[in-house]
Motif scaffolding. Structure first.
Motif, PDB file in Angstrom:
ATOM      1  N   THR A 293      -4.178 -12.316   0.490  1.00 55.44           N
ATOM      2  CA  THR A 293      -3.409 -13.372  -0.159  1.00 55.44           C
ATOM      3  C   THR A 293      -3.712 -13.431  -1.654  1.00 55.44           C
ATOM      4  O   THR A 293      -2.849 -13.802  -2.450  1.00 55.44           O
ATOM      5  CB  THR A 293      -3.681 -14.738   0.507  1.00 55.44           C
ATOM      6  N   LEU A 294      -4.923 -13.068  -2.038  1.00 55.55           N
ATOM      7  CA  LEU A 294      -5.229 -13.000  -3.470  1.00 55.55           C
ATOM      8  C   LEU A 294      -4.316 -11.991  -4.172  1.00 55.55           C
ATOM      9  O   LEU A 294      -3.919 -12.195  -5.324  1.00 55.55           O
ATOM     10  CB  LEU A 294      -6.701 -12.613  -3.689  1.00 55.55           C
ATOM     11  N   LEU A 295      -3.952 -10.920  -3.469  1.00 45.44           N
ATOM     12  CA  LEU A 295      -3.033  -9.940  -4.061  1.00 45.44           C
ATOM     13  C   LEU A 295      -1.612 -10.497  -4.130  1.00 45.44           C
ATOM     14  O   LEU A 295      -0.866 -10.204  -5.080  1.00 45.44           O
ATOM     15  CB  LEU A 295      -3.068  -8.641  -3.261  1.00 45.44           C
ATOM     16  N   HIS A 296      -1.220 -11.282  -3.133  1.00 47.18           N
ATOM     17  CA  HIS A 296       0.063 -11.997  -3.200  1.00 47.18           C
ATOM     18  C   HIS A 296       0.095 -12.874  -4.447  1.00 47.18           C
ATOM     19  O   HIS A 296       1.063 -12.856  -5.221  1.00 47.18           O
ATOM     20  CB  HIS A 296       0.234 -12.845  -1.937  1.00 47.18           C
TER      21      HIS A 296
ATOM     22  N   LYS B 170      11.630 -25.449   5.788  1.00 48.27           N
ATOM     23  CA  LYS B 170      11.982 -25.762   4.402  1.00 48.27           C
ATOM     24  C   LYS B 170      11.813 -24.520   3.524  1.00 48.27           C
ATOM     25  O   LYS B 170      12.228 -23.437   3.885  1.00 48.27           O
ATOM     26  CB  LYS B 170      11.141 -26.938   3.883  1.00 48.27           C
ATOM     27  N   ARG B 171      11.185 -24.688   2.367  1.00 48.62           N
ATOM     28  CA  ARG B 171      11.072 -23.610   1.378  1.00 48.62           C
ATOM     29  C   ARG B 171      10.335 -22.381   1.918  1.00 48.62           C
ATOM     30  O   ARG B 171      10.616 -21.245   1.513  1.00 48.62           O
ATOM     31  CB  ARG B 171      10.343 -24.160   0.137  1.00 48.62           C
ATOM     32  N   VAL B 172       9.406 -22.585   2.842  1.00 54.07           N
ATOM     33  CA  VAL B 172       8.625 -21.474   3.382  1.00 54.07           C
ATOM     34  C   VAL B 172       9.514 -20.453   4.091  1.00 54.07           C
ATOM     35  O   VAL B 172       9.162 -19.275   4.175  1.00 54.07           O
ATOM     36  CB  VAL B 172       7.529 -22.022   4.333  1.00 54.07           C
ATOM     37  N   TYR B 173      10.672 -20.896   4.576  1.00 51.84           N
ATOM     38  CA  TYR B 173      11.587 -19.961   5.242  1.00 51.84           C
ATOM     39  C   TYR B 173      11.999 -18.822   4.315  1.00 51.84           C
ATOM     40  O   TYR B 173      12.214 -17.691   4.754  1.00 51.84           O
ATOM     41  CB  TYR B 173      12.828 -20.719   5.722  1.00 51.84           C
ATOM     42  N   PHE B 174      12.080 -19.114   3.023  1.00 55.69           N
ATOM     43  CA  PHE B 174      12.537 -18.113   2.070  1.00 55.69           C
ATOM     44  C   PHE B 174      11.521 -16.991   1.869  1.00 55.69           C
ATOM     45  O   PHE B 174      11.892 -15.920   1.374  1.00 55.69           O
ATOM     46  CB  PHE B 174      12.862 -18.769   0.733  1.00 55.69           C
ATOM     47  N   TYR B 175      10.260 -17.218   2.232  1.00 58.50           N
ATOM     48  CA  TYR B 175       9.256 -16.154   2.110  1.00 58.50           C
ATOM     49  C   TYR B 175       9.636 -14.981   3.017  1.00 58.50           C
ATOM     50  O   TYR B 175       9.705 -13.833   2.575  1.00 58.50           O
ATOM     51  CB  TYR B 175       7.876 -16.669   2.509  1.00 58.50           C
ATOM     52  N   ALA B 176       9.881 -15.291   4.283  1.00 53.39           N
ATOM     53  CA  ALA B 176      10.227 -14.232   5.231  1.00 53.39           C
ATOM     54  C   ALA B 176      11.612 -13.675   4.943  1.00 53.39           C
ATOM     55  O   ALA B 176      11.844 -12.460   5.044  1.00 53.39           O
ATOM     56  CB  ALA B 176      10.151 -14.762   6.661  1.00 53.39           C
ATOM     57  N   LEU B 177      12.563 -14.548   4.577  1.00 56.12           N
ATOM     58  CA  LEU B 177      13.921 -14.083   4.309  1.00 56.12           C
ATOM     59  C   LEU B 177      13.936 -13.135   3.108  1.00 56.12           C
ATOM     60  O   LEU B 177      14.582 -12.083   3.134  1.00 56.12           O
ATOM     61  CB  LEU B 177      14.842 -15.274   4.059  1.00 56.12           C
TER      62      LEU B 177
ATOM     63  N   ASP C  76       3.278  -4.966   2.318  1.00 55.68           N
ATOM     64  CA  ASP C  76       3.194  -3.543   1.985  1.00 55.68           C
ATOM     65  C   ASP C  76       1.782  -3.171   1.543  1.00 55.68           C
ATOM     66  O   ASP C  76       1.275  -2.094   1.885  1.00 55.68           O
ATOM     67  CB  ASP C  76       4.201  -3.215   0.885  1.00 55.68           C
ATOM     68  N   LEU C  77       1.138  -4.052   0.798  1.00 53.95           N
ATOM     69  CA  LEU C  77      -0.237  -3.793   0.370  1.00 53.95           C
ATOM     70  C   LEU C  77      -1.205  -3.780   1.551  1.00 53.95           C
ATOM     71  O   LEU C  77      -2.195  -3.050   1.536  1.00 53.95           O
ATOM     72  CB  LEU C  77      -0.679  -4.845  -0.652  1.00 53.95           C
ATOM     73  N   THR C  78      -0.913  -4.586   2.574  1.00 58.35           N
ATOM     74  CA  THR C  78      -1.739  -4.542   3.781  1.00 58.35           C
ATOM     75  C   THR C  78      -1.671  -3.157   4.414  1.00 58.35           C
ATOM     76  O   THR C  78      -2.693  -2.597   4.845  1.00 58.35           O
ATOM     77  CB  THR C  78      -1.298  -5.614   4.786  1.00 58.35           C
ATOM     78  N   GLN C  79      -0.459  -2.584   4.466  1.00 56.60           N
ATOM     79  CA  GLN C  79      -0.307  -1.221   4.991  1.00 56.60           C
ATOM     80  C   GLN C  79      -1.072  -0.217   4.135  1.00 56.60           C
ATOM     81  O   GLN C  79      -1.754   0.676   4.659  1.00 56.60           O
ATOM     82  CB  GLN C  79       1.168  -0.850   5.046  1.00 56.60           C
ATOM     83  N   LYS C  80      -1.004  -0.369   2.833  1.00 55.33           N
ATOM     84  CA  LYS C  80      -1.724   0.548   1.941  1.00 55.33           C
ATOM     85  C   LYS C  80      -3.241   0.349   2.055  1.00 55.33           C
ATOM     86  O   LYS C  80      -4.014   1.309   1.906  1.00 55.33           O
ATOM     87  CB  LYS C  80      -1.253   0.353   0.503  1.00 55.33           C
TER      88      LYS C  80
ATOM     89  N   GLN D 297      -0.796  -7.038  12.363  1.00 51.07           N
ATOM     90  CA  GLN D 297      -0.052  -7.480  13.547  1.00 51.07           C
ATOM     91  C   GLN D 297       0.281  -8.968  13.442  1.00 51.07           C
ATOM     92  O   GLN D 297       1.402  -9.390  13.766  1.00 51.07           O
ATOM     93  CB  GLN D 297      -0.871  -7.207  14.808  1.00 51.07           C
ATOM     94  N   GLN D 298      -0.659  -9.766  12.979  1.00 55.22           N
ATOM     95  CA  GLN D 298      -0.421 -11.197  12.814  1.00 55.22           C
ATOM     96  C   GLN D 298       0.651 -11.461  11.759  1.00 55.22           C
ATOM     97  O   GLN D 298       1.498 -12.349  11.930  1.00 55.22           O
ATOM     98  CB  GLN D 298      -1.734 -11.894  12.436  1.00 55.22           C
ATOM     99  N   GLN D 299       0.616 -10.695  10.683  1.00 58.79           N
ATOM    100  CA  GLN D 299       1.640 -10.837   9.644  1.00 58.79           C
ATOM    101  C   GLN D 299       3.027 -10.540  10.202  1.00 58.79           C
ATOM    102  O   GLN D 299       3.990 -11.272   9.939  1.00 58.79           O
ATOM    103  CB  GLN D 299       1.350  -9.885   8.486  1.00 58.79           C
ATOM    104  N   GLU D 300       3.130  -9.461  10.970  1.00 56.03           N
ATOM    105  CA  GLU D 300       4.423  -9.067  11.529  1.00 56.03           C
ATOM    106  C   GLU D 300       4.920 -10.100  12.524  1.00 56.03           C
ATOM    107  O   GLU D 300       6.126 -10.400  12.582  1.00 56.03           O
ATOM    108  CB  GLU D 300       4.294  -7.694  12.186  1.00 56.03           C
ATOM    109  N   GLU D 301       4.021 -10.666  13.317  1.00 54.79           N
ATOM    110  CA  GLU D 301       4.409 -11.691  14.283  1.00 54.79           C
ATOM    111  C   GLU D 301       4.922 -12.942  13.579  1.00 54.79           C
ATOM    112  O   GLU D 301       5.923 -13.532  13.995  1.00 54.79           O
ATOM    113  CB  GLU D 301       3.222 -12.022  15.196  1.00 54.79           C
ATOM    114  N   GLU D 302       4.247 -13.353  12.512  1.00 56.48           N
ATOM    115  CA  GLU D 302       4.688 -14.532  11.768  1.00 56.48           C
ATOM    116  C   GLU D 302       6.039 -14.273  11.112  1.00 56.48           C
ATOM    117  O   GLU D 302       6.935 -15.120  11.157  1.00 56.48           O
ATOM    118  CB  GLU D 302       3.659 -14.904  10.699  1.00 56.48           C
ATOM    119  N   TYR D 303       6.191 -13.108  10.527  1.00 56.56           N
ATOM    120  CA  TYR D 303       7.445 -12.711   9.873  1.00 56.56           C
ATOM    121  C   TYR D 303       8.607 -12.778  10.868  1.00 56.56           C
ATOM    122  O   TYR D 303       9.649 -13.395  10.596  1.00 56.56           O
ATOM    123  CB  TYR D 303       7.251 -11.302   9.313  1.00 56.56           C
ATOM    124  N   THR D 304       8.432 -12.181  12.033  1.00 57.62           N
ATOM    125  CA  THR D 304       9.483 -12.166  13.040  1.00 57.62           C
ATOM    126  C   THR D 304       9.746 -13.559  13.584  1.00 57.62           C
ATOM    127  O   THR D 304      10.908 -13.962  13.768  1.00 57.62           O
ATOM    128  CB  THR D 304       9.115 -11.210  14.186  1.00 57.62           C
TER     129      THR D 304
END
Length: 318
Positions: free
Chosen positions: A123-126, A277-284, A231-235, A258-265
């Motif tokens: 998250t620090l990289l985010h 609310k606004r958090v929906y736009f993160y995944a979108l 993407d940075l998690t994959q790297k 895996q947790q990131q992908e589950e939350e995203y989906t």
């Protein structure tokens, strides 16, 4: 007298310890610094040149990492860290101009932010990606030009803007956009892109210009930041052996992914703007970035051509 001296010495020692960052925090920030050094240049060369100042909030003290400051509220503590008594919310996890006016990651401990050590680190990289965004010379003038702040000079309008999250037609349309983006694994990406552009244009007509500008702002700023985080998690996984990180095992980073992908989906399939609310736009936004990355891997060279919108990235792949 001997007992009094002992008590005084103990108090001084306790104060000194309180003025030191936790060793676990020092190690996590060191891993984040390594990830920055080794990985971010492959996204934008200028990103590697952006500093990553961090104000880490502990229960009793706030510590500066990766920067110095002329702010007289900070004092030298052990190991040359600048610190001051805690004054900010201990659960904060955000980036905004703070230390000497520079964009600063302000973050509580993993425990106080509700994150695992590995999630806290990535998250620090985010947040560091936000530092790249904020460092653009036109960032604040372009933000002002949106004319969405309604006179608010604090920046809080970006969190509290009255977007019509609760309107059922808006929810239905945004969910349709999400459903289309989730078809990327099973359809020709260009077909998904064509439908995405059509749905987004229809949403623009439905929302009106101001609400549409706010949607694009959030996709550009938070959604694409979430894509870069994933993407940075994959790297991180791919380059795991090149990072000095005795506190982490590869399995922990794989579990994080895996947790990131589950939350995203979950956010895109089973949640809604009405709920998140606004958090929906993160995944979108991350889903849109994933599509753009699929059809045009060179999109990063155009990302900063227009601030607070992603529509120009859709045009680059026509």
């Amino acid at each position: 007298m001997r007992n009094l001296v002992f008590v005084l010495v103990s108090l001084i020692a306790s104060f000194a310890i309180a003025q030191c960052p936790k060793e676990s925090i020092i190690q996590l920030i060191e891993v984040a610094n390594q990830l920055k050094t080794q990985l971010v240049e492959s996204y934008w060369q200028e990103w590697s040149e952006v500093k990553m100042p961090i104000l880490q909030i502990d229960d009793e003290s706030e510590f500066l990492f990766n920067t110095q400051s002329s702010d007289t509220t900070f004092h030298q503590s052990c190991e040359n860290y600048l610190s001051r008594p805690t004054s900010l919310n201990k659960s904060l996890l955000a980036t905004f101009p703070l230390v000497d006016g520079q964009p600063t990651i302000v973050v509580g401990t993993p425990e106080n932010t509700g994150k695992s050590p590995e999630a806290w680190t990535i998250t620090l990289l985010h947040e560091h990606f936000h530092q790249l965004q904020f460092s653009h010379p036109n960032y604040y003038s372009a933000q002002k030009a949106l004319q969405l702040d309604n006179g608010d000079q604090t920046g809080m309008w970006m969190l509290n803007y009255p977007f019509p999250y609760d309107q059922k037609p808006v929810n239905t349309h945004l969910k349709a956009i999400a459903a289309n983006l989730l078809r990327l694994d099973s359809l020709d990406p260009r077909e998904v892109l064509l439908t995405h552009k059509t749905l987004k244009n229809q949403l623009r007509e439905q929302l009106g210009e101001d609400h549409y500008k706010y949607l694009n702002l959030q996709l550009w700023q938070e959604g694409y930041a979430r894509f870069v985080e994933l993407d940075l998690t994959q790297k991180w996984i791919e380059n795991f052996d090149q990072i000095k990180q005795n506190q982490f095992q590869l399995e922990e980073i794989l579990t994080l992914q895996q947790q990131q992908e589950e939350e995203y989906t979950t956010h895109l399939e089973r949640s809604s703007p009405m709920e998140l609310k606004r958090v929906y736009f993160y995944a979108l936004g991350a889903a849109e970035a994933n599509l753009i990355n699929e059809v045009n891997p060179q999109w990063k060279s155009a990302y900063f051509d227009s601030l607070f919108t992603t529509d120009h990235l859709l045009k680059t792949v026509e």
